[in-house]
Design a protein around this motif. Structure first.
Motif, PDB file in Angstrom:
ATOM      1  N   GLY A 102     -56.252 -20.145   4.096  1.00  0.00           N
ATOM      2  CA  GLY A 102     -54.772 -19.868   3.487  1.00  0.00           C
ATOM      3  C   GLY A 102     -53.697 -20.820   3.627  1.00  0.00           C
ATOM      4  O   GLY A 102     -54.048 -21.541   4.483  1.00  0.00           O
ATOM      5  N   GLU A 103     -52.795 -20.890   2.321  1.00  0.00           N
ATOM      6  CA  GLU A 103     -51.861 -21.662   2.624  1.00  0.00           C
ATOM      7  C   GLU A 103     -50.972 -21.920   3.785  1.00  0.00           C
ATOM      8  O   GLU A 103     -50.635 -23.200   4.230  1.00  0.00           O
ATOM      9  N   GLU A 104     -50.453 -20.823   4.336  1.00  0.00           N
ATOM     10  CA  GLU A 104     -49.641 -20.882   5.643  1.00  0.00           C
ATOM     11  C   GLU A 104     -50.193 -21.547   6.717  1.00  0.00           C
ATOM     12  O   GLU A 104     -49.508 -22.440   7.419  1.00  0.00           O
ATOM     13  N   ILE A 105     -51.451 -21.181   7.138  1.00  0.00           N
ATOM     14  CA  ILE A 105     -51.996 -21.854   8.165  1.00  0.00           C
ATOM     15  C   ILE A 105     -52.371 -23.188   7.871  1.00  0.00           C
ATOM     16  O   ILE A 105     -52.299 -24.210   8.623  1.00  0.00           O
ATOM     17  N   GLY A 106     -52.696 -23.641   6.489  1.00  0.00           N
ATOM     18  CA  GLY A 106     -52.913 -25.007   6.036  1.00  0.00           C
ATOM     19  C   GLY A 106     -51.783 -25.911   6.314  1.00  0.00           C
ATOM     20  O   GLY A 106     -51.731 -26.993   6.755  1.00  0.00           O
ATOM     21  N   ARG A 107     -50.411 -25.108   6.060  1.00  0.00           N
ATOM     22  CA  ARG A 107     -49.285 -25.919   5.961  1.00  0.00           C
ATOM     23  C   ARG A 107     -48.892 -26.254   7.492  1.00  0.00           C
ATOM     24  O   ARG A 107     -48.403 -27.084   7.719  1.00  0.00           O
ATOM     25  N   MET A 108     -49.183 -25.397   8.253  1.00  0.00           N
ATOM     26  CA  MET A 108     -49.000 -25.354   9.709  1.00  0.00           C
ATOM     27  C   MET A 108     -49.581 -26.709  10.140  1.00  0.00           C
ATOM     28  O   MET A 108     -49.034 -27.416  11.024  1.00  0.00           O
ATOM     29  N   TYR A 109     -51.063 -26.780  10.085  1.00  0.00           N
ATOM     30  CA  TYR A 109     -51.770 -28.029  10.344  1.00  0.00           C
ATOM     31  C   TYR A 109     -51.307 -29.223   9.719  1.00  0.00           C
ATOM     32  O   TYR A 109     -51.241 -30.445  10.248  1.00  0.00           O
ATOM     33  N   LYS A 110     -50.777 -29.127   8.552  1.00  0.00           N
ATOM     34  CA  LYS A 110     -50.276 -30.335   7.810  1.00  0.00           C
ATOM     35  C   LYS A 110     -49.307 -30.983   8.409  1.00  0.00           C
ATOM     36  O   LYS A 110     -49.022 -32.336   8.822  1.00  0.00           O
ATOM     37  N   LYS A 111     -48.185 -29.874   8.908  1.00  0.00           N
ATOM     38  CA  LYS A 111     -46.941 -30.312   9.702  1.00  0.00           C
ATOM     39  C   LYS A 111     -47.225 -31.084  10.926  1.00  0.00           C
ATOM     40  O   LYS A 111     -46.892 -32.034  11.390  1.00  0.00           O
ATOM     41  N   ILE A 112     -48.423 -30.520  11.656  1.00  0.00           N
ATOM     42  CA  ILE A 112     -48.784 -30.973  12.628  1.00  0.00           C
ATOM     43  C   ILE A 112     -49.217 -32.324  12.632  1.00  0.00           C
ATOM     44  O   ILE A 112     -49.035 -33.191  13.544  1.00  0.00           O
ATOM     45  N   HIS A 113     -49.965 -32.721  11.684  1.00  0.00           N
ATOM     46  CA  HIS A 113     -50.680 -34.003  11.330  1.00  0.00           C
ATOM     47  C   HIS A 113     -49.448 -35.074  11.286  1.00  0.00           C
ATOM     48  O   HIS A 113     -49.432 -36.012  11.703  1.00  0.00           O
ATOM     49  N   GLU A 114     -48.667 -34.385  10.278  1.00  0.00           N
ATOM     50  CA  GLU A 114     -47.610 -35.398   9.799  1.00  0.00           C
ATOM     51  C   GLU A 114     -46.537 -35.731  11.171  1.00  0.00           C
ATOM     52  O   GLU A 114     -46.082 -36.907  11.212  1.00  0.00           O
ATOM     53  N   LYS A 115     -46.471 -34.702  11.869  1.00  0.00           N
ATOM     54  CA  LYS A 115     -45.647 -35.209  12.967  1.00  0.00           C
ATOM     55  C   LYS A 115     -46.471 -36.078  14.097  1.00  0.00           C
ATOM     56  O   LYS A 115     -45.471 -36.796  14.993  1.00  0.00           O
ATOM     57  N   ASN A 116     -47.538 -35.992  14.048  1.00  0.00           N
ATOM     58  CA  ASN A 116     -48.356 -37.242  14.758  1.00  0.00           C
ATOM     59  C   ASN A 116     -48.682 -38.669  13.690  1.00  0.00           C
ATOM     60  O   ASN A 116     -49.795 -38.987  14.189  1.00  0.00           O
ATOM     61  N   ASN A 117     -47.950 -38.499  12.852  1.00  0.00           N
ATOM     62  CA  ASN A 117     -47.933 -39.747  12.144  1.00  0.00           C
ATOM     63  C   ASN A 117     -49.241 -39.976  10.938  1.00  0.00           C
ATOM     64  O   ASN A 117     -49.473 -41.124  10.439  1.00  0.00           O
ATOM     65  N   VAL A 118     -49.628 -38.921  10.694  1.00  0.00           N
ATOM     66  CA  VAL A 118     -50.811 -38.970   9.590  1.00  0.00           C
ATOM     67  C   VAL A 118     -50.427 -38.636   8.435  1.00  0.00           C
ATOM     68  O   VAL A 118     -49.485 -37.826   8.016  1.00  0.00           O
ATOM     69  N   SER A 119     -50.584 -39.467   7.562  1.00  0.00           N
ATOM     70  CA  SER A 119     -50.154 -39.367   6.056  1.00  0.00           C
ATOM     71  C   SER A 119     -51.165 -38.732   5.142  1.00  0.00           C
ATOM     72  O   SER A 119     -52.303 -38.717   5.343  1.00  0.00           O
ATOM     73  N   PHE A 120     -50.698 -38.041   4.010  1.00  0.00           N
ATOM     74  CA  PHE A 120     -51.376 -36.975   3.249  1.00  0.00           C
ATOM     75  C   PHE A 120     -51.236 -37.842   1.777  1.00  0.00           C
ATOM     76  O   PHE A 120     -49.944 -38.117   1.339  1.00  0.00           O
ATOM     77  N   LYS A 121     -52.336 -37.735   0.865  1.00  0.00           N
ATOM     78  CA  LYS A 121     -52.263 -37.981  -0.535  1.00  0.00           C
ATOM     79  C   LYS A 121     -53.240 -36.744  -0.946  1.00  0.00           C
ATOM     80  O   LYS A 121     -54.309 -36.615  -1.006  1.00  0.00           O
ATOM     81  N   LEU A 122     -52.365 -35.668  -1.404  1.00  0.00           N
ATOM     82  CA  LEU A 122     -53.064 -34.546  -1.736  1.00  0.00           C
ATOM     83  C   LEU A 122     -52.975 -34.306  -3.362  1.00  0.00           C
ATOM     84  O   LEU A 122     -51.785 -34.961  -3.751  1.00  0.00           O
ATOM     85  N   GLY A 123     -53.549 -33.231  -3.796  1.00  0.00           N
ATOM     86  CA  GLY A 123     -53.462 -33.166  -5.396  1.00  0.00           C
ATOM     87  C   GLY A 123     -53.944 -34.194  -6.271  1.00  0.00           C
ATOM     88  O   GLY A 123     -53.780 -34.361  -7.318  1.00  0.00           O
TER      89      GLY A 123
END
Length: 529
Positions: free
Chosen positions: A309-330
């Motif tokens: 689900g989106e809510e848990i997915g957003r949580m992990y995305k924020k955790i990754h971004e906080k640790n300097n992982v970049s995303f190119k989604l969509g």
């Protein structure tokens, strides 16, 4: 003949435990778990034989204790294992009660766990040969289970890899981000010889003929069988785009894959991970912790949206971004570019990502192309009945098995380690002549940047997710509802609640969605009612 000397020791009082309670007692550097059931106390090892978690922190229901970490289950009356991922049983200790004192009989040395008794190969008593294709989770547990239930025929495990069975979940969760070079094996090599389990390494199966009961290998050698278990697992998917054949575009499935990634990462500063599901996200976390700059590319807008689900997915995305992982989604990859190896990833939105290597984490396809005379589903999987049987004397387990969910009667397929182990256990029992059906609860876990999530059950298309707690605090339980029934539960920072949910689902006593919407429910208390 030498006998181990035992001594008796008072370790607790009867009034220290009420019925249905557990107590861990330390004896030197070791510990014992006391459990009181129907007025009687039992003593077993206190640590789960999987990763050593304290079972007293788990869930007790009846005489079954469930580990809170990865949900291995044990019978506290005997210490015997009931559910993986643990492979070994718990030690069991004799005890007596005198004047309210619990007195345990202790051996000279206390072991944390014990290997279950296993039969040996005796061709005079059983001339049959049972062959297992695959030495992963399902195949390995099946081989051990055959010996545990008394099968005395020949047991042969076949693997295309050069390694003996190893702990695959460690590869992307731990092995990638450490300097560990030792293979995370499940058993020492001598174990298989001691229990007459043959392992044929570097043996690629190219053809199986069920009617002739023959397995043909790449080197043109063959092997006859009386019963066969298909536990061949999956093959990582590749992208079919220009430049996909360039060196430096890697996958993560095997130990050799992991070693190749580690070697590449040691000389790299940048990596692009294609895929935002478990392999991709876990590997991205590990590579980032190795000091690399990592970018994740995926077509979905949120990681895990179709699974968690989106809510848990957003949580992990924020955790990754906080640790300097970049995303190119969509967006998605249109081509790879480079001279003698991959150097750039070109995306559909026009972005160009410079990289030292690429890791593909876009799923696997069932490894079943070698089958002849067996109907395959459109995804390449094999349909099995409730006994994990394909046809007479032919069984399938793990990633390739399309099986029946006993709760919904729907056919499902899952690619998770513990489920494959559960399958292997049930399939082996049926191969050996025992009547066993799959009535277990699927379970998986993920850990990324130290944040763990545990998931029990299964649902593909849910109607609603009911939360207790909040993803913002990383402490919650999520209930996945479909057609008025909770079919899956995910939890973060709530290991015991998820373990309780597994037991409640197993005995069909989960709260209704109406109850969950009305108020927060303590699943542990619910289980004890």
């Amino acid at each position: 003949m030498a006998f181990s000397r035992k001594k008796e020791k008072i370790i607790a009082r009867m009034n220290d435990l009420q019925d249905g309670e557990m107590k861990e007692v330390n004896i030197g550097e070791k510990s014992i778990l006391l459990v009181r059931i129907n007025g009687k106390v039992h003593a077993v090892g206190a640590k789960c034989s999987h990763y050593g978690a304290s079972l007293v922190k788990g869930i007790l229901h009846g005489h079954r204790v469930r580990c809170p970490l990865h949900q291995a289950c044990f019978d506290v009356l005997s210490g015997n294992i009931e559910e993986p991922p643990a492979l070994d049983a718990l030690p069991h200790f004799d005890l007596r009660v005198e004047e309210g004192n619990i007195i345990v009989s202790l051996p000279g040395g206390i072991n944390d766990w014990r290997t279950a008794p296993m039969a040996r190969h005796n061709p005079e008593k059983d001339g049959r040969s049972f062959v297992i294709i695959g030495a992963g989770a399902a195949g390995h547990v099946a081989a051990e289970t055959l010996r545990q239930v008394g099968f005395q025929g020949r047991v042969v495990m076949v693997t295309r890899e050069r390694h003996f069975p190893y702990d695959r979940p460690q590869l992307n969760k731990l092995y990638l981000k450490t300097n560990q070079s030792n293979t995370p094996t499940l058993r020492p090599k001598r174990f298989y010889g001691d229990h007459d389990i043959e392992i044929l390494t570097e043996s690629e199966v190219v053809h199986v003929n069920p009617s002739g009961k023959t397995v043909l290998f790449r080197d043109r050698s063959s092997l006859n069988y009386d019963r066969l278990l298909l536990a061949s697992g999956g093959i990582p998917r590749r992208l079919e785009v220009p430049g996909a054949e360039l060196p430096g575009i890697l996958v993560l499935r095997s130990l050799d894959d992991a070693n190749q990634i580690k070697a590449m990462a040691d000389k790299a500063s940048r990596a692009v991970v294609i895929g935002a599901s478990f392999i991709g996200m876990e590997a991205a976390a590990s590579l980032t912790q190795c000091g690399l700059s990592v970018t994740i590319v995926a077509p979905e807008s949120v990681p895990f949206d179709r699974i968690l689900g989106e809510e848990i997915g957003r949580m992990y995305k924020k955790i990754h971004e906080k640790n300097n992982v970049s995303f190119k989604l969509g967006t998605e990859v249109t081509r790879f570019e480079g001279a003698d190896k991959v150097q750039s990833v070109i995306l559909k939105n026009g972005d160009r990502l410079q990289t030292d290597f690429v890791l593909l984490g876009i799923g696997v396809q069932p490894a079943t192309k070698f089958l002849n005379g067996v109907k395959l589903n459109t995804d390449g999987s094999v349909s099995v009945d409730r006994h994990l049987r394909v046809t007479e004397d032919l069984y399938a387990a793990g990633d390739i098995a399309n099986f029946i969910d006993w709760r919904t009667d729907e056919r499902i397929r899952m690619e998770h380690w513990r489920l494959a182990q559960q399958h292997g256990r049930i399939a082996a029992k049926n191969m050996a002549g025992q009547e066993a059906q799959f009535y277990s609860m699927p379970f998986f876990w993920t850990t990324q940047f130290g944040v763990s999530l545990r998931y029990v059950g299964y649902v593909k298309d849910w109607n609603e997710i009911i939360f207790q707690g909040s993803t913002s605090t990383r402490k919650f339980v999520a209930f996945y509802v479909k057609q008025g029934e909770v079919l899956a539960v995910a939890g973060c920072g709530q290991d015991v609640m998820v373990a309780a949910a597994a037991e409640l689902m197993r005995i069909n006593r989960m709260p209704t969605p109406k109850e969950l919407r009305r108020d927060s429910i303590d699943l542990v208390r619910r289980l004890k009612e």
